[in-house]
Design a protein around this motif. Sequence first.
Motif, PDB file in Angstrom:
ATOM      1  N   ARG A  41      25.662 -69.997 -43.999  1.00 39.92           N
ATOM      2  CA  ARG A  41      26.967 -69.753 -44.617  1.00 39.92           C
ATOM      3  C   ARG A  41      27.540 -68.371 -44.320  1.00 39.92           C
ATOM      4  N   LYS A  42      26.786 -67.483 -43.656  1.00 38.24           N
ATOM      5  CA  LYS A  42      27.271 -66.136 -43.359  1.00 38.24           C
ATOM      6  C   LYS A  42      27.448 -65.963 -41.854  1.00 38.24           C
ATOM      7  N   GLN A  43      28.660 -65.596 -41.449  1.00 35.56           N
ATOM      8  CA  GLN A  43      28.960 -65.443 -40.027  1.00 35.56           C
ATOM      9  C   GLN A  43      28.067 -64.406 -39.367  1.00 35.56           C
ATOM     10  N   ALA A  44      27.831 -63.287 -40.054  1.00 35.27           N
ATOM     11  CA  ALA A  44      26.999 -62.231 -39.454  1.00 35.27           C
ATOM     12  C   ALA A  44      25.593 -62.729 -39.163  1.00 35.27           C
ATOM     13  N   ASN A  45      25.032 -63.507 -40.074  1.00 36.62           N
ATOM     14  CA  ASN A  45      23.690 -64.058 -39.853  1.00 36.62           C
ATOM     15  C   ASN A  45      23.686 -65.068 -38.707  1.00 36.62           C
ATOM     16  N   VAL A  46      24.735 -65.866 -38.633  1.00 37.55           N
ATOM     17  CA  VAL A  46      24.839 -66.840 -37.545  1.00 37.55           C
ATOM     18  C   VAL A  46      24.895 -66.120 -36.198  1.00 37.55           C
ATOM     19  N   ASP A  47      25.725 -65.102 -36.110  1.00 34.46           N
ATOM     20  CA  ASP A  47      25.871 -64.367 -34.850  1.00 34.46           C
ATOM     21  C   ASP A  47      24.563 -63.703 -34.437  1.00 34.46           C
ATOM     22  N   ALA A  48      23.870 -63.096 -35.401  1.00 36.46           N
ATOM     23  CA  ALA A  48      22.611 -62.415 -35.090  1.00 36.46           C
ATOM     24  C   ALA A  48      21.547 -63.408 -34.636  1.00 36.46           C
ATOM     25  N   ALA A  49      21.507 -64.575 -35.278  1.00 32.90           N
ATOM     26  CA  ALA A  49      20.510 -65.574 -34.909  1.00 32.90           C
ATOM     27  C   ALA A  49      20.761 -66.118 -33.511  1.00 32.90           C
ATOM     28  N   VAL A  50      22.007 -66.463 -33.220  1.00 38.37           N
ATOM     29  CA  VAL A  50      22.345 -67.033 -31.911  1.00 38.37           C
ATOM     30  C   VAL A  50      21.988 -66.072 -30.790  1.00 38.37           C
ATOM     31  N   ALA A  51      22.121 -64.782 -31.055  1.00 40.02           N
ATOM     32  CA  ALA A  51      21.794 -63.780 -30.040  1.00 40.02           C
ATOM     33  C   ALA A  51      20.324 -63.814 -29.646  1.00 40.02           C
ATOM     34  N   THR A  52      19.472 -64.369 -30.503  1.00 41.05           N
ATOM     35  CA  THR A  52      18.037 -64.443 -30.201  1.00 41.05           C
ATOM     36  C   THR A  52      17.617 -65.797 -29.643  1.00 41.05           C
ATOM     37  N   LEU A  53      18.553 -66.743 -29.573  1.00 41.14           N
ATOM     38  CA  LEU A  53      18.193 -68.125 -29.265  1.00 41.14           C
ATOM     39  C   LEU A  53      18.572 -68.577 -27.856  1.00 41.14           C
ATOM     40  N   GLY A  54      19.213 -67.735 -27.086  1.00 43.13           N
ATOM     41  CA  GLY A  54      19.569 -68.107 -25.722  1.00 43.13           C
ATOM     42  C   GLY A  54      21.013 -68.528 -25.596  1.00 43.13           C
ATOM     43  N   ALA A  55      21.496 -68.535 -24.357  1.00 45.13           N
ATOM     44  CA  ALA A  55      22.917 -68.746 -24.093  1.00 45.13           C
ATOM     45  C   ALA A  55      23.395 -70.132 -24.502  1.00 45.13           C
ATOM     46  N   ASP A  56      22.494 -71.111 -24.540  1.00 46.62           N
ATOM     47  CA  ASP A  56      22.907 -72.485 -24.838  1.00 46.62           C
ATOM     48  C   ASP A  56      22.928 -72.784 -26.331  1.00 46.62           C
TER      49      ASP A  56
END
Length: 270
Positions: A41-56
Amino acid sequence: MNVQFDFSGRHVMVFGGTTGINLGIAQRYAETGAKVTVVSRKQANVDAAVATLGADALGVVGDVRDEQAVAAALEQAVARHGPVDVLVSGAAGNFLAPADQMSANAFKVVVDIDLLGSFHVARQALPHLRTGNSSLIFITAPQSTVPMMYQAHVCAAKAGVDHLARVLALEWGAKGVRVNAISPGPIAGTEGMRRLAPQGAEGDALVRQMVPLGRMGTTDDIAQLALFLGSDAASYISGTVIACDGGAQGQLSPMITAAAAAAVMEQKKG
Protein backbone atom coordinates in the motif's frame (compact mmCIF):
# COMPACT_ATOMS: atom_id res chain seq x y z
CA MET A 1 22.88 -25.56 1.77
CA ASN A 2 20.11 -24.21 -0.47
CA VAL A 3 17.93 -26.43 -2.61
CA GLN A 4 17.87 -25.14 -6.19
CA PHE A 5 14.54 -24.38 -7.87
CA ASP A 6 13.79 -23.13 -11.38
CA PHE A 7 10.75 -20.89 -11.84
CA SER A 8 11.81 -19.51 -15.22
CA GLY A 9 8.80 -18.19 -17.11
CA ARG A 10 6.44 -18.55 -14.15
CA HIS A 11 4.53 -15.63 -12.67
CA VAL A 12 4.79 -15.21 -8.90
CA MET A 13 2.71 -12.53 -7.18
CA VAL A 14 3.32 -11.52 -3.57
CA PHE A 15 0.85 -9.34 -1.68
CA GLY A 16 2.67 -7.51 1.10
CA GLY A 17 5.85 -8.34 -0.82
CA THR A 18 7.84 -5.17 -0.22
CA THR A 19 9.26 -5.70 3.29
CA GLY A 20 10.39 -8.39 5.70
CA ILE A 21 9.48 -12.03 5.16
CA ASN A 22 7.39 -11.34 2.05
CA LEU A 23 10.13 -9.35 0.36
CA GLY A 24 12.53 -12.20 1.10
CA ILE A 25 10.13 -14.58 -0.62
CA ALA A 26 9.80 -12.29 -3.65
CA GLN A 27 13.57 -11.89 -3.93
CA ARG A 28 14.21 -15.61 -3.78
CA TYR A 29 11.59 -16.31 -6.47
CA ALA A 30 13.14 -13.60 -8.65
CA GLU A 31 16.55 -15.26 -8.26
CA THR A 32 15.08 -18.51 -9.59
CA GLY A 33 13.93 -16.84 -12.80
CA ALA A 34 10.31 -16.05 -11.95
CA LYS A 35 8.46 -13.02 -13.27
CA VAL A 36 7.61 -11.33 -9.97
CA THR A 37 4.85 -8.91 -9.05
CA VAL A 38 4.74 -7.32 -5.59
CA VAL A 39 1.84 -5.39 -4.12
CA SER A 40 1.89 -3.08 -1.11
CA ARG A 41 0.00 0.00 0.00
CA LYS A 42 3.02 2.37 0.15
CA GLN A 43 4.57 3.64 -3.07
CA ALA A 44 7.99 4.14 -1.48
CA ASN A 45 8.09 0.52 -0.32
CA VAL A 46 6.97 -0.70 -3.73
CA ASP A 47 9.68 1.30 -5.49
CA ALA A 48 12.41 0.11 -3.11
CA ALA A 49 11.36 -3.52 -3.45
CA VAL A 50 11.20 -3.47 -7.25
CA ALA A 51 14.72 -2.06 -7.34
CA THR A 52 15.96 -5.30 -5.75
CA LEU A 53 13.92 -7.67 -7.92
CA GLY A 54 15.29 -7.10 -11.42
CA ALA A 55 14.19 -5.20 -14.50
CA ASP A 56 11.25 -7.50 -15.24
CA ALA A 57 9.63 -7.09 -11.82
CA LEU A 58 6.34 -5.24 -11.46
CA GLY A 59 5.31 -3.25 -8.41
CA VAL A 60 1.71 -2.23 -7.76
CA VAL A 61 0.29 -0.03 -5.02
CA GLY A 62 -2.80 -1.51 -3.40
CA ASP A 63 -4.38 -2.15 -0.01
CA VAL A 64 -5.65 -5.69 0.62
CA ARG A 65 -8.53 -4.26 2.66
CA ASP A 66 -9.90 -2.78 -0.57
CA GLU A 67 -11.30 -5.60 -2.71
CA GLN A 68 -11.41 -3.46 -5.85
CA ALA A 69 -7.80 -2.41 -5.38
CA VAL A 70 -6.84 -6.08 -5.11
CA ALA A 71 -8.76 -6.85 -8.29
CA ALA A 72 -7.09 -3.97 -10.12
CA ALA A 73 -3.63 -5.09 -8.98
CA LEU A 74 -4.28 -8.59 -10.28
CA GLU A 75 -5.49 -7.32 -13.64
CA GLN A 76 -2.40 -5.15 -14.00
CA ALA A 77 -0.11 -8.02 -13.04
CA VAL A 78 -1.72 -10.52 -15.42
CA ALA A 79 -1.63 -8.00 -18.28
CA ARG A 80 2.14 -7.74 -17.75
CA HIS A 81 3.17 -11.27 -16.79
CA GLY A 82 0.29 -13.59 -17.67
CA PRO A 83 -1.63 -16.00 -15.39
CA VAL A 84 -0.38 -16.37 -11.83
CA ASP A 85 1.47 -19.60 -11.07
CA VAL A 86 2.26 -18.87 -7.42
CA LEU A 87 0.28 -16.43 -5.28
CA VAL A 88 1.56 -15.42 -1.84
CA SER A 89 -0.82 -13.58 0.49
CA GLY A 90 1.30 -12.09 3.25
CA ALA A 91 -0.02 -8.65 4.20
CA ALA A 92 -0.40 -8.40 7.98
CA GLY A 93 -0.75 -6.00 10.89
CA ASN A 94 0.09 -6.32 14.57
CA PHE A 95 0.64 -4.42 17.79
CA LEU A 96 0.69 -5.21 21.50
CA ALA A 97 -2.49 -4.45 23.44
CA PRO A 98 -4.52 -6.10 26.23
CA ALA A 99 -8.03 -6.94 25.05
CA ASP A 100 -9.72 -4.68 27.61
CA GLN A 101 -7.73 -1.68 26.33
CA MET A 102 -8.18 -2.41 22.63
CA SER A 103 -10.83 -0.49 20.74
CA ALA A 104 -13.21 -2.26 18.41
CA ASN A 105 -11.66 -0.35 15.53
CA ALA A 106 -8.14 -1.45 16.46
CA PHE A 107 -9.29 -5.08 16.58
CA LYS A 108 -11.06 -4.62 13.25
CA VAL A 109 -8.00 -3.16 11.53
CA VAL A 110 -5.97 -6.32 12.12
CA VAL A 111 -8.86 -8.62 11.15
CA ASP A 112 -9.43 -6.56 8.01
CA ILE A 113 -5.78 -6.77 6.94
CA ASP A 114 -5.00 -10.33 7.94
CA LEU A 115 -8.24 -12.23 7.43
CA LEU A 116 -10.49 -10.17 5.15
CA GLY A 117 -7.43 -9.15 3.14
CA SER A 118 -6.46 -12.80 2.68
CA PHE A 119 -9.97 -13.56 1.43
CA HIS A 120 -9.88 -10.62 -0.97
CA VAL A 121 -6.56 -11.76 -2.42
CA ALA A 122 -7.66 -15.37 -2.83
CA ARG A 123 -11.15 -14.65 -4.15
CA GLN A 124 -10.07 -12.04 -6.67
CA ALA A 125 -7.07 -14.10 -7.79
CA LEU A 126 -8.96 -17.30 -8.58
CA PRO A 127 -9.88 -16.36 -12.18
CA HIS A 128 -6.24 -15.38 -12.80
CA LEU A 129 -4.51 -18.48 -11.42
CA ARG A 130 -2.84 -20.85 -13.85
CA THR A 131 -5.47 -23.38 -14.89
CA GLY A 132 -4.79 -26.87 -13.58
CA ASN A 133 -1.53 -26.13 -11.75
CA SER A 134 -1.11 -23.22 -9.37
CA SER A 135 -0.15 -22.64 -5.75
CA LEU A 136 -1.70 -20.27 -3.21
CA ILE A 137 0.36 -19.68 -0.07
CA PHE A 138 -0.90 -17.75 2.96
CA ILE A 139 1.52 -16.39 5.57
CA THR A 140 -0.04 -17.07 8.95
CA ALA A 141 1.46 -16.99 12.48
CA PRO A 142 1.78 -19.15 15.60
CA GLN A 143 -0.93 -17.01 17.22
CA SER A 144 -3.40 -18.93 15.06
CA THR A 145 -3.06 -21.99 17.31
CA VAL A 146 -1.36 -20.72 20.49
CA PRO A 147 -3.27 -18.18 22.64
CA MET A 148 -0.99 -15.30 23.58
CA MET A 149 -1.60 -12.36 25.88
CA TYR A 150 -1.91 -8.95 24.18
CA GLN A 151 -2.63 -10.69 20.86
CA ALA A 152 -6.40 -11.26 20.86
CA HIS A 153 -6.78 -9.54 17.49
CA VAL A 154 -3.99 -11.52 15.80
CA CYS A 155 -5.00 -14.83 17.38
CA ALA A 156 -8.52 -14.41 16.03
CA ALA A 157 -7.45 -13.22 12.58
CA LYS A 158 -4.75 -15.81 11.97
CA ALA A 159 -6.95 -18.67 13.20
CA GLY A 160 -9.32 -17.57 10.46
CA VAL A 161 -6.52 -17.54 7.89
CA ASP A 162 -5.57 -21.12 8.77
CA HIS A 163 -9.11 -22.39 8.29
CA LEU A 164 -9.55 -20.29 5.16
CA ALA A 165 -6.54 -22.10 3.68
CA ARG A 166 -7.99 -25.50 4.59
CA VAL A 167 -11.43 -24.71 3.17
CA LEU A 168 -10.05 -23.31 -0.09
CA ALA A 169 -7.89 -26.42 -0.47
CA LEU A 170 -11.10 -28.46 -0.34
CA GLU A 171 -13.08 -26.24 -2.67
CA TRP A 172 -10.39 -25.37 -5.22
CA GLY A 173 -8.43 -28.60 -5.42
CA ALA A 174 -10.52 -29.77 -8.37
CA LYS A 175 -9.50 -26.58 -10.17
CA GLY A 176 -5.84 -27.55 -9.80
CA VAL A 177 -5.14 -24.96 -7.08
CA ARG A 178 -3.04 -26.13 -4.14
CA VAL A 179 -3.59 -24.04 -1.00
CA ASN A 180 -1.22 -24.05 1.99
CA ALA A 181 -0.03 -21.73 4.74
CA ILE A 182 3.36 -21.03 6.31
CA SER A 183 3.58 -20.15 10.01
CA PRO A 184 6.92 -18.42 10.70
CA GLY A 185 8.56 -18.38 14.09
CA PRO A 186 10.85 -15.56 15.29
CA ILE A 187 12.55 -14.18 12.17
CA ALA A 188 15.52 -11.86 12.62
CA GLY A 189 15.42 -8.34 11.24
CA THR A 190 11.66 -8.16 10.72
CA GLU A 191 9.10 -5.62 11.87
CA GLY A 192 7.37 -8.39 13.80
CA MET A 193 10.44 -8.99 15.93
CA ARG A 194 10.85 -5.27 16.55
CA ARG A 195 7.26 -5.06 17.76
CA LEU A 196 6.82 -8.37 19.55
CA ALA A 197 10.16 -9.19 21.17
CA PRO A 198 12.34 -7.41 23.74
CA GLN A 199 15.20 -5.66 21.99
CA GLY A 200 18.95 -5.97 22.58
CA ALA A 201 21.08 -8.80 23.91
CA GLU A 202 18.59 -9.77 26.62
CA GLY A 203 15.79 -10.11 24.09
CA ASP A 204 17.97 -12.14 21.72
CA ALA A 205 18.91 -14.50 24.54
CA LEU A 206 15.25 -14.97 25.50
CA VAL A 207 14.30 -15.85 21.95
CA ARG A 208 17.13 -18.35 21.63
CA GLN A 209 15.98 -20.04 24.84
CA MET A 210 12.49 -20.51 23.39
CA VAL A 211 13.68 -21.99 20.09
CA PRO A 212 14.82 -25.62 20.36
CA LEU A 213 17.24 -25.13 17.45
CA GLY A 214 18.83 -22.27 19.38
CA ARG A 215 18.61 -19.45 16.85
CA MET A 216 16.27 -17.00 15.23
CA GLY A 217 15.12 -17.79 11.74
CA THR A 218 15.98 -15.81 8.65
CA THR A 219 13.77 -14.54 5.87
CA ASP A 220 15.51 -17.06 3.64
CA ASP A 221 14.33 -19.92 5.86
CA ILE A 222 10.77 -18.90 5.05
CA ALA A 223 11.56 -18.21 1.39
CA GLN A 224 12.99 -21.70 0.90
CA LEU A 225 9.77 -23.23 2.22
CA ALA A 226 7.71 -20.94 -0.03
CA LEU A 227 9.79 -22.06 -3.02
CA PHE A 228 9.13 -25.68 -2.16
CA LEU A 229 5.38 -25.17 -1.74
CA GLY A 230 5.22 -23.32 -5.04
CA SER A 231 7.18 -25.98 -6.89
CA ASP A 232 6.23 -29.23 -8.57
CA ALA A 233 8.03 -31.03 -5.74
CA ALA A 234 5.00 -30.15 -3.59
CA SER A 235 2.43 -31.19 -6.21
CA TYR A 236 0.51 -33.42 -3.74
CA ILE A 237 0.64 -31.06 -0.76
CA SER A 238 -2.49 -29.01 -0.10
CA GLY A 239 -4.56 -27.96 2.89
CA THR A 240 -1.58 -27.81 5.25
CA VAL A 241 -0.29 -25.21 7.72
CA ILE A 242 3.46 -25.68 8.03
CA ALA A 243 5.43 -24.18 10.91
CA CYS A 244 8.90 -22.88 10.06
CA ASP A 245 10.04 -21.94 13.54
CA GLY A 246 12.92 -24.07 14.77
CA GLY A 247 10.43 -26.01 16.91
CA ALA A 248 9.28 -22.96 18.91
CA GLN A 249 5.64 -22.75 17.83
CA GLY A 250 4.16 -23.41 21.26
CA GLN A 251 6.73 -21.52 23.31
CA LEU A 252 6.60 -17.90 22.15
CA SER A 253 4.27 -16.46 24.78
CA PRO A 254 7.13 -15.40 27.11
CA MET A 255 8.58 -13.30 24.30
CA ILE A 256 5.29 -11.45 23.79
CA THR A 257 4.80 -10.91 27.52
CA ALA A 258 8.35 -9.62 27.97
CA ALA A 259 7.94 -7.24 25.02
CA ALA A 260 4.72 -5.88 26.50
CA ALA A 261 6.39 -5.37 29.90
CA ALA A 262 9.27 -3.55 28.22
CA ALA A 263 6.83 -1.31 26.38
CA VAL A 264 5.05 -0.41 29.63
CA MET A 265 8.39 0.47 31.22
CA GLU A 266 9.25 2.75 28.29
CA GLN A 267 5.90 4.49 28.58
CA LYS A 268 6.49 5.12 32.29
CA LYS A 269 9.94 6.57 31.54
CA GLY A 270 8.39 8.85 28.97
